[in-house]
Design an enzyme around this catalytic site. Structure first.
Site, PDB file in Angstrom:
ATOM      1  N   ASP A  61      36.837  75.219  95.536  1.00  0.00           N
ATOM      2  CA  ASP A  61      37.816  74.446  96.472  1.00  0.00           C
ATOM      3  C   ASP A  61      38.364  74.970  97.480  1.00  0.00           C
ATOM      4  OD1 ASP A  61      40.153  72.506  96.849  1.00  0.00           O
ATOM      5  OD2 ASP A  61      39.612  71.394  95.375  1.00  0.00           O
ATOM      6  N   HIS A 232      35.398  68.204  88.620  1.00  0.00           N
ATOM      7  CA  HIS A 232      35.605  69.193  89.809  1.00  0.00           C
ATOM      8  C   HIS A 232      35.645  70.801  89.365  1.00  0.00           C
ATOM      9  CE1 HIS A 232      36.932  70.840  93.441  1.00  0.00           C
ATOM     10  NE2 HIS A 232      38.102  70.790  93.226  1.00  0.00           N
TER      11      HIS A 232
END
Length: 262
Positions: A61, A232
């Site tokens: 991320d 994620h």
């Protein structure tokens, strides 16, 4: 993943500025303090202080955005790149649709001018962090996170300087980071080191584009990738598959090299 990876290489797991135990300095009007270029320079300084002049870099991320900026700005330093579950910042903005803006609302919300997002998050930081983490997992629960990790996230997001740091990170993403990407693309600069891209089936994998195809536009040489059955959080949700994808890429490297994680 760190203990398993440490069996094959040196692991340096650093907190980005504003996150974890790293300092959270005040932002500036141009958002340079939390630019990925500034955070990449932090990585160089840390690794040099530890005696590593060249190294691999993996990030997830926000850390992945620092990682590819590091590879673009310092090609002689980065030997291998592993971005986890992202597309380049400029591509995210350029490809944003009504649907993606709704699902990735935080890109727009956190980038709003100070003090709007800071004030709203501070009203219920525990709710905000738990809602966000839960909504990004494959099964929409917090079950993949260790209780100690969740307690750490709640505590840190309960402090005003950390909330501000998160918002400044996204303000940089909407401005100076995007501009840096666009400048590199216009100049024809590309990532030169071997690159392994991993993404979650229920996050970036649901975006309607082939992540590997996008990354090939940014890389000038060896680039490969794999989808992991996860939301994620690849490392937390599916560590075995993530490690299985990483290990062949790492085995190609001589043991004397080192591996920093973001």
């Amino acid at each position: 993943l760190a203990p398993a990876l440490a069996g094959a290489c040196t692991v340096v797991a650093k907190d980005l500025r504003g996150y974890g135990q790293s300092p959270a300095p005040p932002g500036d009007p141009e958002h340079t303090v939390y630019s990925k270029r500034a955070m990449a320079a932090d990585c160089i300084a840390v690794m040099q202080a530890l005696g590593h002049q060249r190294f691999m870099v993996m990030g997830h991320d926000r850390g992945a955005r620092v990682a590819y900026r590091l590879a673009l700005d310092h090609p002689a330093v980065v030997t291998r790149l592993i971005p986890l579950d992202i597309l380049p910042t400029a591509d995210v903005w350029a490809r944003m649709t009504a649907a993606s803006a709704l699902s990735a609302y935080h890109w727009l919300f956190l980038a709003q001018p100070y003090p709007l997002p800071e004030t709203l998050i501070a009203a219920a930081p525990g709710f905000y962090v738990e809602h966000t983490l839960r909504s990004w997992t494959k099964n929409r629960t917090l079950g993949c996170f260790a209780p100690a990790a969740l307690a750490h996230y709640r505590a840190l997001l309960g402090t005003p300087e950390r909330i501000h740091a998160v918002c400044e990170d996204y303000r940089a993403g909407a401005s100076i980071d995007r501009a840096a990407d666009e400048a590199d693309r216009k100049a024809g600069r590309r990532i030169s080191c071997p690159t392994l891209v991993l993404w979650g089936s229920d996050y970036v994998g649901r975006g309607g584009v082939d992540p590997l195809e996008i990354w090939r536009e940014w890389c000038g040489g060896d680039v490969r990738g794999e989808q992991i059955a996860a939301g994620h959080f690849l490392a937390e949700e599916n560590p075995d598959a993530t490690l299985a994808a990483l290990r062949p890429f790492l085995r190609e490297v001589q043991p004397s090299r080192s591996y920093p994680g973001s």
